[in-house]
Design a protein around this motif. Structure first.
Motif, PDB file in Angstrom:
ATOM      1  N   ARG A 105      -3.041 -24.392 -19.229  1.00 19.58           N
ATOM      2  CA  ARG A 105      -2.326 -24.902 -20.398  1.00 19.58           C
ATOM      3  C   ARG A 105      -3.336 -25.114 -21.521  1.00 19.58           C
ATOM      4  O   ARG A 105      -4.418 -25.675 -21.294  1.00 19.58           O
TER       5      ARG A 105
ATOM      6  N   GLU B 160       6.576 -25.961 -20.513  1.00 20.07           N
ATOM      7  CA  GLU B 160       6.268 -27.368 -20.317  1.00 20.07           C
ATOM      8  C   GLU B 160       5.483 -27.900 -21.509  1.00 20.07           C
ATOM      9  O   GLU B 160       4.943 -27.137 -22.314  1.00 20.07           O
ATOM     10  N   ALA B 161       5.425 -29.208 -21.627  1.00 26.17           N
ATOM     11  CA  ALA B 161       4.654 -29.833 -22.697  1.00 26.17           C
ATOM     12  C   ALA B 161       3.188 -29.440 -22.565  1.00 26.17           C
ATOM     13  O   ALA B 161       2.647 -29.370 -21.473  1.00 26.17           O
TER      14      ALA B 161
ATOM     15  N   GLN C  20      11.436 -35.821 -25.454  1.00 23.87           N
ATOM     16  CA  GLN C  20      11.979 -37.075 -24.934  1.00 23.87           C
ATOM     17  C   GLN C  20      12.862 -37.791 -25.945  1.00 23.87           C
ATOM     18  O   GLN C  20      13.592 -38.708 -25.586  1.00 23.87           O
TER      19      GLN C  20
ATOM     20  N   PRO D 291       1.073 -38.479 -22.800  1.00 25.20           N
ATOM     21  CA  PRO D 291       1.050 -37.133 -22.196  1.00 25.20           C
ATOM     22  C   PRO D 291       0.896 -37.088 -20.682  1.00 25.20           C
ATOM     23  O   PRO D 291       1.057 -36.020 -20.092  1.00 25.20           O
TER      24      PRO D 291
ATOM     25  N   GLY E 208       5.721 -36.030 -18.332  1.00 25.90           N
ATOM     26  CA  GLY E 208       6.378 -34.897 -18.957  1.00 25.90           C
ATOM     27  C   GLY E 208       7.883 -34.975 -18.789  1.00 25.90           C
ATOM     28  O   GLY E 208       8.399 -35.716 -17.944  1.00 25.90           O
TER      29      GLY E 208
ATOM     30  N   VAL F 291      11.610 -38.743 -17.059  1.00 29.78           N
ATOM     31  CA  VAL F 291      10.279 -38.154 -17.125  1.00 29.78           C
ATOM     32  C   VAL F 291       9.697 -38.104 -15.715  1.00 29.78           C
ATOM     33  O   VAL F 291      10.256 -38.668 -14.772  1.00 29.78           O
TER      34      VAL F 291
ATOM     35  N   HIS G  51       2.983 -35.502 -14.834  1.00 33.59           N
ATOM     36  CA  HIS G  51       2.774 -34.084 -15.138  1.00 33.59           C
ATOM     37  C   HIS G  51       2.263 -33.307 -13.931  1.00 33.59           C
ATOM     38  O   HIS G  51       2.671 -32.175 -13.694  1.00 33.59           O
TER      39      HIS G  51
ATOM     40  N   LYS H 224      -5.080 -38.572 -20.901  1.00 35.07           N
ATOM     41  CA  LYS H 224      -3.639 -38.481 -21.156  1.00 35.07           C
ATOM     42  C   LYS H 224      -2.982 -39.844 -21.313  1.00 35.07           C
ATOM     43  O   LYS H 224      -1.789 -39.915 -21.626  1.00 35.07           O
TER      44      LYS H 224
ATOM     45  N   ARG I 141      14.454 -26.844 -22.828  1.00 30.62           N
ATOM     46  CA  ARG I 141      14.074 -27.337 -21.512  1.00 30.62           C
ATOM     47  C   ARG I 141      14.720 -26.505 -20.411  1.00 30.62           C
ATOM     48  O   ARG I 141      15.726 -25.829 -20.658  1.00 30.62           O
TER      49      ARG I 141
ATOM     50  N   ASP J  14       9.389 -24.128 -16.015  1.00 28.98           N
ATOM     51  CA  ASP J  14       8.275 -24.891 -16.577  1.00 28.98           C
ATOM     52  C   ASP J  14       7.255 -25.276 -15.510  1.00 28.98           C
ATOM     53  O   ASP J  14       6.396 -26.121 -15.747  1.00 28.98           O
TER      54      ASP J  14
END
Length: 480
Positions: free
Chosen positions: A243, A48-49, A117, A347, A350, A357, A360, A274, A149, A18
């Motif tokens: 992304r 990844e998200a 999550q 956001p 991540g 977490v 990001h 975010k 994941r 990711d």
């Protein structure tokens, strides 16, 4: 619709699947498309998200259904709480019943971890078991695509709970012959492929290529997507556009400003976007952007000081980890638990692993740590305290602590005292870190002159300014 590319994950590299830099290093050539993936019976997709995996799975489920094939999109977080049928509407449930009774068709199930999550090791396993129960004894007729994941636990659970059953020995000679004939025909159609289709595939959803960035930007209403790409390339800033979610935000910024703004402006805007309240689901607590920004900057500085790489999100972190994560309840002790939860589910953060977490982007964490130090200085933090945090004296020379170099670079933009200390002791930090473009012309001249005086006589080995930083530093009015 952009045709996304997938790459098989090399053995032993699952934990990197990711990470954008790792994926870009794999390249886009010889990658697989959805047509390739759906020839396998089990597919694990790592991403990844914000990479677009949920959109892709929903779209493929819809395309297959429109073509008359039984296909279903199911959220794993929902499946962890309820039975399979409870997640289907009436039409989907009728389609499931028709498939179960057909005894011949192959159905495709997309099991998506859209809300990573909310999934613990236990709930992920529970979701897989409920899915298996929901389709009865029909695993052999199910094609299963799971987004998951980059951790071995998930892959092992999927392989153990959703195996590919062997072909029944009771099939007729005619059925066996037909399968052989179809397999032979597929081999001829795909003679350019080196190996037979595998039952299991573990792949990564690739970031957008340069060509896909152009196509995507055009779909976002950018009038000159080629100009946007050229500006990204000129600044070596494609990492902020690969992304889909990031590119959507960047296109909105481009439509307003008609240019890629400075790295400082990009990061600052990215952080605020975010940290906006989520509109895709309800949150644990109300949290303004400014309060979220304050909390995120406090966590970033704490991570810098403690050298922790992840933040504890839930008790699931305690079950499988031996190393310590940053405890937000200690850092944000004046916050309510639900406020901390709401922050960590925005956001800007991540998924790192079960119950944990991370920021990001590493550059975002460094930027926020610098912002927190700046705020503390404005509230009366002594300069000597900041100096002790960032600098150390060794052999009579003042140096920047290695782990603090990025933060020092960001601080130099707004704190002249830090700028002068870097200029006089380690000018390389002014070029290598932060955003040199945001320094004033006078500061850039001073930094360049100090750099030449410090390193121009040679004797240094391995000294290298990142290419992207040279672009940011360069200015017509800068001269040595």
């Amino acid at each position: 619709m952009i045709e996304r590319i997938f790459q098989s994950i090399p053995e032993g590299r699952l934990s990197e699947a990711d990470q954008q830099s790792f994926l870009v290093s794999l390249g886009w050539s010889r990658g697989a498309t959805w047509n390739d993936l759906l020839r396998s019976r089990r597919v694990l997709i790592i991403s990844e998200a914000g990479a677009g995996k949920t959109f892709e799975c929903r779209s493929q489920a819809r395309l297959l259904s429109d073509a008359g094939e039984p296909a279903f999109f199911v959220e794993l977080a929902g499946l962890a709480k309820g039975e399979l049928r409870s997640l289907l509407d009436d039409e989907e449930e009728a389609r499931l019943d028709a498939w179960l009774s057909s005894q011949s068709d192959v159905a495709t199930f997309f099991l998506d971890s859209i809300d990573e999550q909310q999934l613990s090791l236990g709930s992920f396993e529970r979701a897989l078991k409920r899915f298996k129960k929901g389709i009865g004894s029909q695993l052999g007729r199910a094609r299963i695509v799971i987004t998951t994941r980059p951790i071995a636990f998930d892959e092992e659970l999927v392989r153990g709970l959703l195996p590919v059953p062997p072909v029944s020995s009771t099939e007729s000679n005619e059925e066996a012959f037909a399968k052989i004939a179809m397999r032979t025909e597929k081999k001829q159609q795909n003679s350019n492929r080196d190996e037979e289709v595998a039952d299991w595939r573990t792949v990564a959803l690739m970031p957008l290529s340069d060509a896909q960035i152009v196509d995507f930007a055009r779909g976002q209403g950018v009038e000159s997507p080629a100009a946007l790409l050229n500006d990204l390339q000129r600044r070596n800033a494609q990492e902020f556009a690969r992304r889909p979610q990031d590119l959507i935000e960047l296109c909105a910024d481009w439509r307003e400003h008609k240019r890629i703004r400075t790295h400082h402006d990009q990061v600052a805007a990215n952080v605020r976007i975010k940290l906006q309240p989520r509109d895709d689901r309800s949150e644990a607590a109300e949290l303004s952007v400014d309060r979220a920004l304050e909390g995120a900057s406090r966590l970033a500085l704490a991570m810098l000081v403690t050298r922790r790489l992840t933040i504890r999100h839930s008790a699931a972190a305690d079950a499988i980890h031996s190393d310590a994560a940053l405890e937000p309840a200690i850092i944000l002790s004046d916050w309510k638990p639900n406020e901390r939860k709401a922050l960590l589910e925005r956001p800007l953060f991540g998924f790192a692993s079960y119950g944990r977490v991370r920021f990001h982007h590493r550059s975002v964490a460094d930027y926020l740590a610098a912002q927190r130090l700046r705020a503390l200085r404005e509230r009366g933090m002594p300069f000597r305290a900041m100096q002790r945090l960032l600098f150390a004296e060794t052999k009579g020379k003042l140096i920047v602590r290695p782990s603090k170099r990025p933060v020092a670079g960001w601080l130099a933009i707004t704190d002249n005292a830090i700028f002068e200390m870097l200029r006089d002791n380690e000018p390389a930090v002014l070029l290598n870190e932060g955003d040199p473009e945001s320094l004033t012309p006078t500061q850039r001249n001073q930094a360049l002159r100090a750099y030449v005086e410090c390193y121009g006589k040679g004797g240094w080995r391995g000294l290298k300014v990142p290419h992207i930083q040279i672009h940011r530093f360069a200015s017509p009015d800068a001269c040595a």
